[in-house]
Scaffold this active site. Structure first.
Site, PDB file in Angstrom:
ATOM      1  N   CYS A 288      -2.373   8.938   2.298  1.00  0.00           N
ATOM      2  CA  CYS A 288      -1.840   8.288   0.954  1.00  0.00           C
ATOM      3  C   CYS A 288      -2.649   8.721  -0.304  1.00  0.00           C
ATOM      4  O   CYS A 288      -2.281   8.837  -1.362  1.00  0.00           O
ATOM      5  CB  CYS A 288      -1.521   6.921   1.176  1.00  0.00           C
ATOM      6  SG  CYS A 288      -3.141   6.149   1.877  1.00  0.00           S
TER       7      CYS A 288
ATOM      8  N   GLU B 180       0.970  -1.210   0.016  1.00  0.00           N
ATOM      9  CA  GLU B 180      -0.222  -0.230  -0.022  1.00  0.00           C
ATOM     10  C   GLU B 180       1.159   1.309   0.083  1.00  0.00           C
ATOM     11  O   GLU B 180       1.593   1.473   0.982  1.00  0.00           O
ATOM     12  CB  GLU B 180      -0.876  -0.022   1.163  1.00  0.00           C
ATOM     13  CG  GLU B 180      -2.027  -1.165   1.275  1.00  0.00           C
ATOM     14  CD  GLU B 180      -2.935  -0.876   0.357  1.00  0.00           C
ATOM     15  OE1 GLU B 180      -3.221   0.238  -0.378  1.00  0.00           O
ATOM     16  OE2 GLU B 180      -3.611  -1.936   0.023  1.00  0.00           O
TER      17      GLU B 180
HETATM   18  P1  NDP Z   1       8.390   4.585   4.431  1.00  0.00           P
HETATM   19  O1  NDP Z   1       8.269   3.999   3.055  1.00  0.00           O
HETATM   20  O2  NDP Z   1       9.406   5.532   4.845  1.00  0.00           O
HETATM   21  O3  NDP Z   1       8.146   3.644   5.851  1.00  0.00           O
HETATM   22  C1  NDP Z   1       7.148   2.721   5.818  1.00  0.00           C
HETATM   23  C2  NDP Z   1       7.585   1.649   6.795  1.00  0.00           C
HETATM   24  O4  NDP Z   1       8.464   0.849   5.958  1.00  0.00           O
HETATM   25  C3  NDP Z   1       8.219   2.099   7.961  1.00  0.00           C
HETATM   26  O5  NDP Z   1       7.521   1.338   9.055  1.00  0.00           O
HETATM   27  C4  NDP Z   1       9.798   1.891   7.716  1.00  0.00           C
HETATM   28  O6  NDP Z   1      10.402   1.904   8.999  1.00  0.00           O
HETATM   29  C5  NDP Z   1       9.746   0.551   6.854  1.00  0.00           C
HETATM   30  N1  NDP Z   1      10.826   0.607   6.523  1.00  0.00           N
HETATM   31  C6  NDP Z   1      11.774   1.533   5.817  1.00  0.00           C
HETATM   32  N2  NDP Z   1      12.595   0.955   5.042  1.00  0.00           N
HETATM   33  C7  NDP Z   1      12.600  -0.383   4.918  1.00  0.00           C
HETATM   34  C8  NDP Z   1      13.039  -1.552   4.502  1.00  0.00           C
HETATM   35  N3  NDP Z   1      14.143  -1.689   3.831  1.00  0.00           N
HETATM   36  N4  NDP Z   1      12.452  -2.940   4.758  1.00  0.00           N
HETATM   37  C9  NDP Z   1      10.987  -3.025   5.557  1.00  0.00           C
HETATM   38  N5  NDP Z   1      10.777  -1.909   6.009  1.00  0.00           N
HETATM   39  C10 NDP Z   1      11.467  -0.657   5.667  1.00  0.00           C
HETATM   40  O7  NDP Z   1       6.976   5.561   4.696  1.00  0.00           O
HETATM   41  P2  NDP Z   1       6.517   6.488   5.664  1.00  0.00           P
HETATM   42  O8  NDP Z   1       6.310   5.659   7.165  1.00  0.00           O
HETATM   43  O9  NDP Z   1       7.139   7.871   5.615  1.00  0.00           O
HETATM   44  O10 NDP Z   1       4.760   6.859   5.348  1.00  0.00           O
HETATM   45  C11 NDP Z   1       4.541   7.610   4.478  1.00  0.00           C
HETATM   46  C12 NDP Z   1       4.408   7.097   3.088  1.00  0.00           C
HETATM   47  O11 NDP Z   1       3.338   5.871   3.166  1.00  0.00           O
HETATM   48  C13 NDP Z   1       3.838   7.907   1.887  1.00  0.00           C
HETATM   49  O12 NDP Z   1       4.415   7.595   0.703  1.00  0.00           O
HETATM   50  C14 NDP Z   1       2.109   7.319   1.874  1.00  0.00           C
HETATM   51  O13 NDP Z   1       1.681   7.694   0.622  1.00  0.00           O
HETATM   52  C15 NDP Z   1       2.440   5.941   2.314  1.00  0.00           C
HETATM   53  N6  NDP Z   1       1.127   5.550   2.833  1.00  0.00           N
HETATM   54  C16 NDP Z   1       0.406   4.718   1.892  1.00  0.00           C
HETATM   55  C17 NDP Z   1      -0.740   4.177   2.227  1.00  0.00           C
HETATM   56  C18 NDP Z   1      -1.953   3.251   1.538  1.00  0.00           C
HETATM   57  O14 NDP Z   1      -2.382   2.459   2.297  1.00  0.00           O
HETATM   58  N7  NDP Z   1      -1.456   3.183   0.315  1.00  0.00           N
HETATM   59  C19 NDP Z   1      -1.504   4.778   3.737  1.00  0.00           C
HETATM   60  C20 NDP Z   1      -0.669   5.653   4.204  1.00  0.00           C
HETATM   61  C21 NDP Z   1       0.540   5.900   3.909  1.00  0.00           C
HETATM   62  P3  NDP Z   1      10.918   3.485   9.719  1.00  0.00           P
HETATM   63  O15 NDP Z   1       9.812   4.141  10.122  1.00  0.00           O
HETATM   64  O16 NDP Z   1      11.940   3.046  10.309  1.00  0.00           O
HETATM   65  O17 NDP Z   1      11.591   4.015   8.328  1.00  0.00           O
END
Ligand code: NDP
Length: 487
Positions: free
Chosen positions: A283, A249
């Site tokens: 998002c 997502e």
């Molecule tokens: P990120 O992509 O930075 O992080 C998402 C999650 O993945 C976090 O828990 C993060 O940990 C973790 N993560 C980061 N790198 C890795 C990796 N290499 N392997 C596994 N896990 C990893 O997103 P944000 O938290 O900044 O959220 C914002 C984004 O999420 C926006 O682009 C938004 O559009 C999207 N989003 C999409 C939704 C949907 O349903 N389509 C709903 C809500 C948001 P850490 O926090 O430690 O970096």
């Protein structure tokens, strides 16, 4: 202000910690103060969580679905009973206005638990008549699933992922975003209180590396991630190379199209919901607002009046309508996009400033911002900003706006406002987006599949689609006669 949980992680039905893990400070975005300090999971914590899930899952999967569902529905009731307390945790963690978290966050998680708890018993396999012999299908659990959450809807994300996973007989290890680690721990405690056997829902904290360690673990059958497109690509590549199931997502830059026959107040209400709710950190936001020429000026005038009335301030004050951004990095990113918009020639029509609020001088606040005279190639119209920044574009006719709306790598959402219903359905059918609205915006009831086309993701959350994606189908051929063997 303190919000220190009993420990950093929740594994096998209890709180655990390992102080060897890197410190993980929890910052209240409205003041910048540290309200708790947790520890990122060490490899030992990751192993404990996966092992607890692996050990607990088979017996859980053997229960009757209606019995699993009963526990989820009990947990939904506890979530609702504790709504005020959970909303406060969510506001401290995210900075979102309490008037939002009181109605949207724990409530949405409760809806998911209630829905999947009820639906799973009716989610049956098929009987296939083969003219004598027959076949049937079984929907079986995948095993251990990993959920990785974003920071904008922490408890909703934990509920949307864990409810269908658990309902189908899986166990889950959930990693919240490092920015918002608190409410998933509260959900874990509630599951235990509702009678969920130990080990079925575990929470481990950490940065991206912990997410990576979970996603690549050999025991894990599926990863469901909510996050940005670059993170989604990394995790999908990893899970693909290991042949694991995956749901992604991801982000968006969604179009919201307002035809000149639309109800003006409703269209503006939808555009504001789709740009300013949760301080624009959603998002599916409709950040490209296409308004048909004849309505454009009236739309902008009235939108501005209503935007000026938005009350920014103390997120815990029930009168506040908009809180800060999640952290300094996100605040600075949004401010830099506001600068890019101006440099690229868009008109900063309203907002764009950083309000300094008494008592909240170190908070990450940004005014709701409206750009007009935006063109399709500007960066603010192409890239996901993830903040309260609306771009208004104007258009002439239906074919033109469909082409322009689809001219993006993303495909999460889209909306159309018009009184001409045949046109509404015709336009929606042409839009390349997974989640669409006609005459409203950003509502995501659990009964409706949610997810994206194109770069915005793979798979769906919510609805019966999620049960399909947390299970695997087994086909069973049953012979009722003799084996016709040529040997
Ligand atoms: P990120 O992509 O930075 O992080 C998402 C999650 O993945 C976090 O828990 C993060 O940990 C973790 N993560 C980061 N790198 C890795 C990796 N290499 N392997 C596994 N896990 C990893 O997103 P944000 O938290 O900044 O959220 C914002 C984004 O999420 C926006 O682009 C938004 O559009 C999207 N989003 C999409 C939704 C949907 O349903 N389509 C709903 C809500 C948001 P850490 O926090 O430690 O970096």
């Amino acid at each position: 202000m303190r919000a220190q949980p009993k420990a950093s992680h929740y594994i096998n039905g209890r709180f655990v910690d390992d102080e060897q893990g890197a410190p993980l400070p929890v910052i209240y975005p409205a003041t910048g103060e540290t309200i708790a300090t947790l520890h990122s999971a060490t490899p030992n914590i990751v192993e404990l969580a996966i092992e607890a899930a692996r050990a607990a899952q088979p017996a859980w999967a053997r229960l009757k679905p209606v019995e699993r569902g009963r526990i989820l529905r009990r947990a939904a009731d506890i979530l609702r009973a504790r709504n005020a307390e959970l909303a406060r945790i969510e506001t401290l963690d995210t900075g979102k206005a309490i008037q939002e978290t009181l109605v949207a966050d724990p409530a949405s998680a409760a809806d998911a638990l209630e829905y999947f708890g009820g639906a799973v018993a009716s989610y049956t396999g098929d009987y296939v008549d083969l003219g004598g012999p027959f076949a049937y299908t079984r929907r079986e659990a995948l095993g251990v699933c990993v959920g990785i959450g974003a920071w904008n809807y922490p408890i909703q994300g934990a509920g949307w992922k864990s409810a269908p996973a658990l309902a189908m007989g899986n166990a889950m290890v959930f990693k919240p975003s490092e920015n918002t680690p608190l409410s998933a721990l509260a959900l874990a405690e509630i599951y235990t209180e509702a009678g969920l056997p130990d080990g079925l829902f575990n929470v481990v904290q950490g940065y991206g590396d912990v997410g990576g360690a979970l996603a690549s673990h050999e025991v894990v059958a599926k990863v469901s991630l909510t996050g940005s497109v670059p993170t989604g690509k990394k995790v999908l590549a990893l899970t693909g190379s290991l042949m694991k199931h995956a749901t992604m997502e991801l982000g968006g830059k969604s179009p919201l199209i307002v035809f000149d026959d639309a109800d003006l107040e409703n269209a503006i209400g939808g555009a504001m919901l789709g740009n300013f709710y949760s301080t624009g950190q959603v998002c599916s936001n409709g950040t490209r607002v296409f308004v048909q020429k004849a309505l454009h000026d009236r739309f902008v005038e009235r939108l501005t009046e209503r935007t000026k009335a938005i009350r920014i301030g103390d997120p815990l004050d029930p009168e506040t309508q908009m809180g800060p951004l999640i952290n300094k990095a996100q605040h600075d990113k949004v401010m830099s996009y506001i600068g890019v918009g101006k440099t690229d020639g868009a008109s900063l029509h309203y907002g764009g400033g950083e309000p300094k609020l008494q008592g909240f001088e170190n908070g990450f606040f940004i005014e709701p911002t409206i750009f007009t005279n935006v063109t399709d190639q500007m960066r603010i119209a192409r890239e996901e900003i993830f903040g309260p920044v609306m771009s208004v574009l104007s258009f002439n006719d239906e074919d033109e706006v469909i082409d322009r709306a689809n001219d993006t790598e993303f495909g999460l959402s889209a909306g159309v406002f018009t009184r001409d219903l045949p046109r509404a359905h015709r336009v929606i059918a042409e839009l390349q987006a997974g989640t669409c609205w006609i005459n409203n915006y950003n509502l995501s009831p659990v009964e409706m599949p949610f997810g994206g086309f194109k770069q915005s993701g793979i798979g769906r959350e919510n609805s019966l689609s999620a049960l399909a994606l947390y299970s695997q189908e087994k086909s069973v051929y049953v012979e009722t006669g003799d084996v016709a063997s040529p040997y």
